[in-house]
Motif scaffolding. Structure first.
Motif, short mmCIF file in Angstrom:
data_model
loop_
_atom_site.label_atom_id
_atom_site.label_comp_id
_atom_site.label_asym_id
_atom_site.label_seq_id
_atom_site.Cartn_x
_atom_site.Cartn_y
_atom_site.Cartn_z
N SER A 76 0.82 -1.21 0.00
CA SER A 76 0.00 0.00 0.00
C SER A 76 0.86 1.26 0.00
N ARG A 77 2.12 1.14 0.42
CA ARG A 77 3.01 2.29 0.42
C ARG A 77 3.77 2.38 -0.90
N GLY A 78 3.57 1.43 -1.77
CA GLY A 78 4.22 1.48 -3.07
C GLY A 78 5.65 0.98 -3.06
N GLY A 79 6.15 0.57 -1.93
CA GLY A 79 7.51 0.06 -1.88
C GLY A 79 8.52 1.18 -2.03
#
Length: 95
Positions: A76-79
Motif C-alpha cells: 500500500s506504500r508502493g515500496g
C-alpha cells in the motif's frame, strides 16, 4: 588498521565474484553503486557500534553478524525503489 578516504574522495574496491553478485542483487532495487556501498557499509558499521556501545563485544573486535531484520513489505506504500533507503541510527535519527 588503515584509515578511510577523506570525505569527497573516491573509494576503490577490487570486485570479486561474490561482490559482483551482491552488488547485482542490490542494484535490482534501482539504487546506484554508490548507494549500495553506502547502505551496506552503514548497516555493518551500525552493528559494530551497537555491539561495542552495549558492551557485548569489545571495541575494535568485529562482531559476528548472524542475521538482518527486515520490515515486511507493505504494497500500500508502493515500496521503495531507487536510491538508498534511509538509515535510522540508534536514536531514531534518519540520515
Amino acid at each position: 588498521m588503515s584509515t578511510p578516504p577523506k570525505p569527497g574522495k573516491a573509494l576503490s574496491v577490487k570486485v570479486d565474484p561474490q561482490l559482483y553478485d551482491d552488488l547485482a542483487t542490490m542494484l535490482q532495487t534501482g539504487m546506484t553503486l554508490s548507494d549500495a556501498v553506502r547502505t551496506a557499509v552503514s548497516i555493518v558499521a551500525g552493528g559494530c557500534r551497537n555491539a561495542w556501545e552495549s558492551g557485548r563485544i569489545p571495541e575494535g573486535v568485529m562482531p559476528e553478524v548472524t542475521h538482518l531484520m527486515v520490515k515486511p513489505y507493505d504494497g500500500s506504500r508502493g515500496g521503495r525503489t531507487g536510491g538508498a533507503p534511509p538509515v535510522i541510527r540508534d536514536g531514531g535519527e534518519r540520515r
